[in-house]
Design an enzyme around this catalytic site. Structure first.
Site, PDB file in Angstrom:
ATOM      1  N   MET A 248       0.649  -1.252   0.583  1.00 20.76           N
ATOM      2  CA  MET A 248       0.079  -0.012  -0.554  1.00 20.76           C
ATOM      3  C   MET A 248       0.648   1.132   0.199  1.00 20.76           C
ATOM      4  SD  MET A 248      -3.176   0.653   2.637  1.00 20.76           S
ATOM      5  CE  MET A 248      -2.337   0.791   4.262  1.00 20.76           C
TER       6      MET A 248
ATOM      7  N   ARG B 298      -7.228  -1.484   8.677  1.00 20.54           N
ATOM      8  CA  ARG B 298      -6.445  -1.418   9.965  1.00 20.54           C
ATOM      9  C   ARG B 298      -7.800  -2.595  11.340  1.00 20.54           C
ATOM     10  NH1 ARG B 298      -9.540   5.137   8.936  1.00 20.54           N
ATOM     11  NH2 ARG B 298      -6.725   5.486   8.862  1.00 20.54           N
TER      12      ARG B 298
ATOM     13  N   TYR C 296       0.871   3.011  12.757  1.00 18.57           N
ATOM     14  CA  TYR C 296       0.403   3.075  11.549  1.00 18.57           C
ATOM     15  C   TYR C 296      -0.765   2.558  10.765  1.00 18.57           C
ATOM     16  CZ  TYR C 296       2.344  -1.677  11.561  1.00 18.57           C
ATOM     17  OH  TYR C 296       2.698  -2.984  12.379  1.00 18.57           O
ATOM     18  N   GLU C 297      -1.127   2.824   9.508  1.00 19.51           N
ATOM     19  CA  GLU C 297      -2.352   2.815   9.251  1.00 19.51           C
ATOM     20  C   GLU C 297      -3.379   4.025   9.767  1.00 19.51           C
ATOM     21  OE1 GLU C 297      -2.582   0.291   7.007  1.00 19.51           O
ATOM     22  OE2 GLU C 297      -0.947  -0.480   7.150  1.00 19.51           O
ATOM     23  N   GLY C 298      -3.017   4.604  10.207  1.00 18.13           N
ATOM     24  CA  GLY C 298      -3.732   6.104  10.635  1.00 18.13           C
ATOM     25  C   GLY C 298      -2.938   6.211  12.307  1.00 18.13           C
TER      26      GLY C 298
END
Lengths: 573, 573
Positions: free
Chosen positions: B163, B296, B428-430
């Site tokens: 990603m 997530r 990570y991933e927000g």
């Protein structure tokens, strides 16, 4: 990107020395020999030294680590020079009491110095911390001969000190120590055994190392009551004070650790090494406890220092990191203005102020106890300072990583080092559980909560002062602190009800310690609010102190209530 | 000492699949094609594979790390073989939906698998996590051509996925992305730009890598609405599906990180690399969000997995570490019996059960939403699962170190790795702030708290069930949960009152997310209590579940009240 220059927290110490506690703390502690302004100068000088000499070696120490080469530990590049500069500037002597030939600075001032050494370079500061602890221990317990041979060399900084307690089968449980000391005809003792986790146990920055060793003697009682304390130098000392042969102490290994890589953590083998009894036979714990108390308070300063260094780095990053242009807005704001980054920064800084203030307060209490004051209250705060600040340092250093986003996880950024370094603080010099059991067992249950009551009565006085000031932050702070005090009374009563079921008490001793630490932090902020609102006009710094107190009251103090619920439950069967 | 063998948490999944939620969750999700027993077998099989193949490489991965050599990333010893075995055993295909040629397992089952891959080897599991996320994204958005060329190879496990969002000046702020894709005459696009923090961005365990890249196109609108999504393979694919030349994508660097050393985190330079548009022009976020939602939720499983691995190691150590003989007692007890060590272990395990249960619950909700159920509730739980489990994983892995005392700080012990590995999960991933802003902004404020109300109504049903059972743990659990629900209603009302002052809402969005996560954890335990107390007789496992629920209620759930106090305060000016 790398860790920014170290900024010593001089303004906070000026405030704490001179007005936060409603008087000139330094003048009281020194009988007027020094003032808060003098102390500020000392701290500022230390800060300059730390920023220019110690802080630049922090990352080097982490990267290179301590290495064992042919039986000798080598420290990272620059550590030896820094140590010599540290000694030459008088910073070891500054730690020593007058009775030992030192400067006899008040504890509050030494708290400030301790934070600064640790904030600029925690791995390096451990050398200072252990040497200082040993100075206090030998000053309290050693014979004139030992004082002359060893203590003078420690105070001058020519030699460094260590604390040798832990063994492979004796960590928290000192009673399990097996290292044996056998008397020799010449009055010395032959020490045999293995000690582990010996901080600064070997190094190449000073010509000799003085080990303070807990050992058992032939025929001694079992358990901790059978332990005696010995001095055992790395290099034997000739009768004329010159250095002789190497003692039979071998560095077997240097540990590979999560953090504080620059601090050599050694496994030492004593193979009939020569040692000298310190204090009374079988009275080893007494001397060791002087050193341990000093080291435990020192851990509070370490937790504060590492936390502040992490905070400084996060604040710098957040102020400099500008968000890219977003949807038509030509340029973004620094991330420090994002509500959650601001939350993280205030969360960190409001905790750090509370930790720092409690360090000064607790150090001053110990001075007052030495001068005939309330020893129980002073002893009460040692485990709280050690336990609470070190636990909170985990969150603060974690928050510093979070502020950096993905960059925080990259080692070259440097902020992860603070997180790794901080992780040891809840473990060494007695884990948080040890601190909590000391607090709950010896300092709460044993006197039916009398010391807690004394503390809460003092906080009530601060509350009365707060109520007398007309300011919204004062009002909010008072409301929250009032509620927290009431909850603490309830939690203490719940804890005292466990007096006959010790498992219940010890199953919630850590939550209870954290409750008291969190409350004490709120009290420190309340004192700051009172002090600030005495000013006729409020400047930017004053406003920041009010915001910090308000934030602590809103974000951290409420934890008291949650912890009280936990304490009430005792052990969950 | 080293990390003990991995023990897959099969019994918990049996309980969660079959009875914790009052029905056979797997049977419902699969329309009866599979039962909880079938799912248990799948999870047990995965557990065996993970314990024998992946877990032994965890420490190796940490020690060796990923290395960049002559433009090619090399993974640690054993990773390539493990990846082939993983693919051969069908574990990539197991993740894929039927529409993409996969096994179409229910989300609840995939939650269990996700935890197991991460628990045994989080660095390795990231390859699975990203490939799985890309499978779901391409399945939802890609053209038939792209499906045939790329998706089939991902589902078979021959190629892996990545990603590509973040750039040096565009992290959280996707709208700042500058990577440019320019159309070519042949229908492909020339991509130019730099992407950073690309997990498994290059490696040597599969013959090709499929990058999913967010980029801007000429003349596109500013900000996030101007972004399009592209597939760009590491090696170009010939029309017949065979591999052709290397694409113009260079691995510039591999990061040196605090943890997950075995996972290559790459800086990739796109130098007019060939890419293919996925989905609609300027519709890049839609496809990326499918992948991001999957990732997530996957983070929740990673947080649970790493936490459980750390717990297992701590529990093993505490059971084996025997205290030395103390004062006449010939031999001590294992430290697991010390009240505070028991507290730490129960603190960890009760959190882990809540995390695990919420993972299953949230995954099942997403399945139900796909089948026409309450999409709002499903979307609501994605940020809670991601945000809350990853934050709590920090404390759990820290506790695991604490249980080990000084040994926990020694890297060879292995427990510090879990602590270091876990630290990335809140970033990570927000970040947690991103999750919290998503929750508060899009999922609470936007519908006036309707989804929170729906959740609380469900918890009220559980409360009614608890009240119907005559057992002290049920009674205590109900009392505590009841109080927590009331507090949550109040906190939600306080938050909704900030609708017109967004800074206040976003300044407490993380505390609010943590409140809901903590509450949801308490609900999961309450459901477990209801399920356990349906048994006619209680065995040892049942008793342990009740103790865990009781502990969570006493030690963790009270945090809801503290967080509510914080939420009520909004931003501290």
């Amino acid at each position: 990107m790398a860790t920014p220059p170290y900024q010593p927290p001089v303004a906070d110490y000026t405030f704490l020395f001179g007005e936060a506690f409603g008087l000139d703390l330094v003048a009281r502690a020194s009988d007027g020999e020094l003032t808060a302004m003098d102390a500020t100068e000392i701290v500022a000088g230390a800060g300059e030294f730390a920023a220019s000499v110690l802080a630049p070696l922090e990352a080097v120490g982490d990267r290179e680590g301590a290495r064992l080469e042919d039986g000798q530990v080598r420290l990272p590049t620059g550590f030896a020079d820094a140590y010599r500069a540290f000694v030459d500037a008088g910073w070891i002597t500054a730690e020593a009491p007058v009775s030992a030939g030192g400067d006899g600075l008040p504890g509050a001032v030494r708290a400030g110095l301790g934070e600064i050494w640790n904030g600029s370079n925690a791995a390096f500061a451990l050398c200072w911390l252990l040497t200082a602890g040993q100075i206090h221990a030998l000053d309290a317990t050693a014979s004139d001969d030992l004082r002359e041979t060893y203590l003078t060399k420690l105070v001058s900084g020519e030699w460094t000190g260590t604390m040798n307690l832990t063994e492979p089968a004796a960590g928290t449980d000192l009673g399990a120590i097996r290292t044996m000391a056998t008397p020799r005809d010449d009055g010395s003792w032959a020490i045999r055994g293995q000690k582990i986790f010996i901080t600064w146990g070997d190094h190449d920055v000073a010509e000799n190392i003085v080990h303070l060793v807990l050992a058992r003697t032939p025929g001694a009682p079992d358990g901790a009551r059978g332990l005696s304390l010995f001095v055992a130098p790395k290099v034997l000392v000739n009768p004329d004070g010159s250095l002789g042969e190497r003692n039979a102490i071998t560095t077997v290994a240097v540990e590979h650790k999560l953090g504080i890589h620059g601090s050599p953590t050694c496994v030492l083998a004593y193979e009939d090494a020569t040692g000298y009894l310190v204090g009374d036979l079988h009275g080893g714990l007494a001397g060791m406890f002087v050193m341990m108390n000093s080291a435990r308070a020192g851990m509070g300063f370490q937790a504060t220092g590492i936390s502040d260094r992490a905070y400084q780095q996060a604040a710098t990053y957040a102020a400099e990191r500008v968000q890219g242009p977003v949807q038509g807005r030509p340029a973004g704001a620094p991330v420090a203005e994002h509500p959650d980054v601001r939350r993280l920064l205030l969360s960190m800084s409001s905790k750090i102020f509370a930790m720092r203030a409690l360090g000064v307060y607790a150090a001053d209490l110990l001075d007052r106890a030495d001068a005939g004051g309330d020893a129980a209250l002073a002893e009460f705060f040692v485990p709280i300072l050690k336990g609470w600040t070190t636990e909170d340092a985990q969150q603060v250093t974690s928050d510093a990583i979070q502020v950096h986003g993905g960059m925080g996880f990259i080692e070259e950024t440097g902020v992860a080092q603070h997180y790794r370094d901080a992780r040891i603080t809840t473990i060494y010099e007695g884990t948080t559980a040890i601190q909590s059991n000391d607090l709950v067992g010896r300092k709460v249950l044993r006197n039916g909560g009398a010391t807690v009551d004394a503390l809460l009565a003092q906080i009530d006085e601060t509350l009365a002062q707060l109520r007398g000031v007309d300011h919204p932050v004062a009002a909010r702070t008072a409301d929250r602190l009032d509620r927290a005090v009431a909850t603490t009374r309830r939690a203490t009563a719940d804890l005292l009800a466990f007096a006959s079921s010790p498992r219940d008490a010890y199953a919630v001793s850590v939550p209870y310690l954290m409750l008291l630490g969190t409350l004490a932090g709120g009290w420190m902020h309340a004192l700051a609010v009172v002090a600030v609102l005495r000013h006729e006009t409020l400047d930017e710094g004053d406003a920041a102190r009010l915001t910090s107190a308000d934030f602590y009251g809103s974000h951290h103090l409420p934890r008291v209530h949650a912890l009280a619920d936990t304490v009430a439950g005792g052990e969950i069967a």
